[in-house]
Design a protein around this motif. Structure first.
Motif, PDB file in Angstrom:
ATOM      1  N   ALA A 265      30.294 -10.530  -4.699  1.00  0.00           N
ATOM      2  CA  ALA A 265      30.990  -9.247  -4.790  1.00  0.00           C
ATOM      3  C   ALA A 265      31.523  -8.999  -6.193  1.00  0.00           C
ATOM      4  CB  ALA A 265      32.127  -9.202  -3.776  1.00  0.00           C
ATOM      5  N   ALA A 266      32.002 -10.049  -6.843  1.00  0.00           N
ATOM      6  CA  ALA A 266      32.520  -9.879  -8.202  1.00  0.00           C
ATOM      7  C   ALA A 266      31.415  -9.470  -9.171  1.00  0.00           C
ATOM      8  CB  ALA A 266      33.185 -11.177  -8.659  1.00  0.00           C
ATOM      9  N   VAL A 267      30.261 -10.122  -9.080  1.00  0.00           N
ATOM     10  CA  VAL A 267      29.153  -9.781  -9.981  1.00  0.00           C
ATOM     11  C   VAL A 267      28.629  -8.385  -9.692  1.00  0.00           C
ATOM     12  CG1 VAL A 267      26.809 -10.428 -10.649  1.00  0.00           C
ATOM     13  CG2 VAL A 267      28.532 -12.204 -10.301  1.00  0.00           C
ATOM     14  N   CYS A 268      28.475  -8.050  -8.403  1.00  0.00           N
ATOM     15  CA  CYS A 268      27.954  -6.726  -8.055  1.00  0.00           C
ATOM     16  C   CYS A 268      28.936  -5.617  -8.402  1.00  0.00           C
ATOM     17  CB  CYS A 268      27.624  -6.689  -6.560  1.00  0.00           C
ATOM     18  SG  CYS A 268      26.259  -7.770  -6.077  1.00  0.00           S
ATOM     19  N   THR A 269      30.223  -5.902  -8.358  1.00  0.00           N
ATOM     20  CA  THR A 269      31.216  -4.898  -8.730  1.00  0.00           C
ATOM     21  C   THR A 269      31.261  -4.704 -10.234  1.00  0.00           C
ATOM     22  OG1 THR A 269      32.542  -5.480  -6.792  1.00  0.00           O
ATOM     23  CG2 THR A 269      33.643  -4.259  -8.534  1.00  0.00           C
ATOM     24  N   LYS A 270      31.154  -5.790 -10.972  1.00  0.00           N
ATOM     25  CA  LYS A 270      31.204  -5.715 -12.437  1.00  0.00           C
ATOM     26  C   LYS A 270      29.907  -5.159 -13.002  1.00  0.00           C
ATOM     27  CE  LYS A 270      33.463  -6.667 -16.263  1.00  0.00           C
ATOM     28  NZ  LYS A 270      34.789  -6.077 -16.579  1.00  0.00           N
ATOM     29  N   ILE A 271      28.785  -5.504 -12.420  1.00  0.00           N
ATOM     30  CA  ILE A 271      27.478  -5.044 -12.907  1.00  0.00           C
ATOM     31  C   ILE A 271      26.752  -4.374 -11.741  1.00  0.00           C
ATOM     32  CG2 ILE A 271      25.483  -5.709 -14.309  1.00  0.00           C
ATOM     33  CD1 ILE A 271      26.811  -8.397 -14.769  1.00  0.00           C
ATOM     34  N   GLY A 318      36.123 -12.777   1.867  1.00  0.00           N
ATOM     35  CA  GLY A 318      35.669 -13.199   0.548  1.00  0.00           C
ATOM     36  C   GLY A 318      35.164 -12.048  -0.295  1.00  0.00           C
ATOM     37  N   ALA A 319      34.421 -11.131   0.307  1.00  0.00           N
ATOM     38  CA  ALA A 319      33.910  -9.981  -0.444  1.00  0.00           C
ATOM     39  C   ALA A 319      35.057  -9.083  -0.928  1.00  0.00           C
ATOM     40  CB  ALA A 319      32.942  -9.188   0.427  1.00  0.00           C
TER      41      ALA A 319
END
Length: 360
Positions: A265-271, A318-319
């Motif tokens: 979720a962190a990677v998909c939110t940032k990129i 977690g997401a």
């Protein structure tokens, strides 16, 4: 011997009449029948009231049938896991900040030592077929993110092997599965994120972690990444605890899916514009933002519908933590680590009076 036979015949003819013979025959038959099969004695059944009266007269207390113990579903049991979650998250980021400080300090101090070691390595005669050197070459070929998750993957593999030892089964169930009905509540929230009983489950989770490790570590740094990963494991377990307690669907859970969902979720939110593809269908690509929306929607539907195949509460927790950390957590937690680093620096240098100036 002839006279004895005549006496016996005489006794039978004169003293045993036909009526006596019949009575004797019937008697013998009754005895044989009674010997072969004893008559069943029917005991009278006592009603409930006479039993109670007898117990009252004798002074013995009434014995109630044992009731099966039900798992405790009180929300009061969640106070301790909540305190553990907050405390462990704070300690994780605090240790990550100190780790980053020590890494930078050792990197500066060992700069010339590394240069000298490289020069000596060039002067030294090279050995062909050296296994250690091949391992070093493989290790250096990995990205920083892949090197960071190697330890996590090794820990998961070790726990997976421990599940195969019969003598450890009881301890594994107690400490490496998160269950709100268990006596051990806190440490299983962390240890269960390194626990997989199925090889396919572990392989799928570790593949996703390996795939997104480079992007996550380049975005957060290895110290912050480890803190986020460990905190995500505990937070996702707490979300699972709360959902199970509220719904009454108590049961054990294990796996790194909750923590990996935070990284994803962190990677998909940032990129969000990054292109992703399925392993077995590389020709079908989709953006990371759409993938995150689909995963969150699937876990939300599973949570509402009560699906039991996955721990959807842990996935969703977690997401949501990964999304929250990118928007707010990084500013609130990581960028405010300077007071702790200064305190650690003063402790390491032992104040301005012992050789250090007490400042960074």
């Amino acid at each position: 011997m002839a006279w004895r036979g005549r006496v016996v015949r005489w006794v039978k003819e004169d003293f045993i009449t036909p009526a006596n013979r019949r009575r004797g025959f019937v008697l013998v038959q009754q005895q044989r029948c009674g010997f072969r099969k004893a008559a069943k004695k029917v005991e009278p059944k006592m009603e409930a009231e006479p039993v109670e009266l007898v117990q009252k007269r004798s002074g013995t207390p009434a014995i109630e049938p044992p009731t099966p113990s039900q798992p405790e579903r009180s929300l009061g049991r969640m106070v301790k896991p909540l305190v553990f979650t907050v405390g462990f998250t704070g300690c994780s980021f605090g240790m990550a900040a100190i780790w980053q400080y020590e890494s930078l300090k050792s990197r500066v101090q060992s700069y010339f030592d590394e240069a000298q070691a490289d020069w000596l390595d060039k002067m030294r005669q090279r050995k062909h077929g050296d296994i250690r050197k091949q391992i070093n070459q493989w290790w250096n070929s990995l990205s920083e993110g892949q090197r960071s998750v190697t330890g996590i993957i090794a820990a998961n593999a070790l726990v997976f092997c421990c599940w195969r030892i019969p003598s450890l089964q009881r301890s594994m169930v107690k400490y490496f599965t998160s269950n709100p009905a268990s006596n051990a509540l806190c440490w299983p929230m962390l240890l269960s994120t390194f626990s997989h009983y199925s090889f396919f489950h572990m392989a799928a989770n570790m593949y996703v972690l390996w795939s997104f490790s480079s992007s996550a570590v380049s975005m957060l740094g290895k110290e912050q990444f480890v803190a986020v990963y460990l905190s995500a494991g505990v937070i996702s377990s707490f979300a699972s605890y709360m959902c199970k307690t509220l719904t009454g669907r108590l049961g054990p859970s294990l796996g790194a899916s909750g923590a990996i969902m935070t990284v994803l979720a962190a990677v998909c939110t940032k990129i969000p514009e990054a292109k992703l593809a399925i392993v077995f269908l590389p020709m079908y690509t989709f953006t990371a933002g759409n993938a995150l929306k689909a995963i969150v929607a699937l876990d939300a539907a599973g949570l509402i519908m009560g699906w039991r195949f996955f721990d959807h509460a842990a996935h969703l927790g977690g997401a949501l933590f990964g999304i929250w950390y990118i928007f707010y957590g990084h500013e609130m937690i990581w960028k405010n680590r300077e007071p702790l680093v200064k305190l650690w620096h003063n402790f390491r240098t032992r104040g301005p009076g012992t050789g250090g100036n007490g400042s960074l």
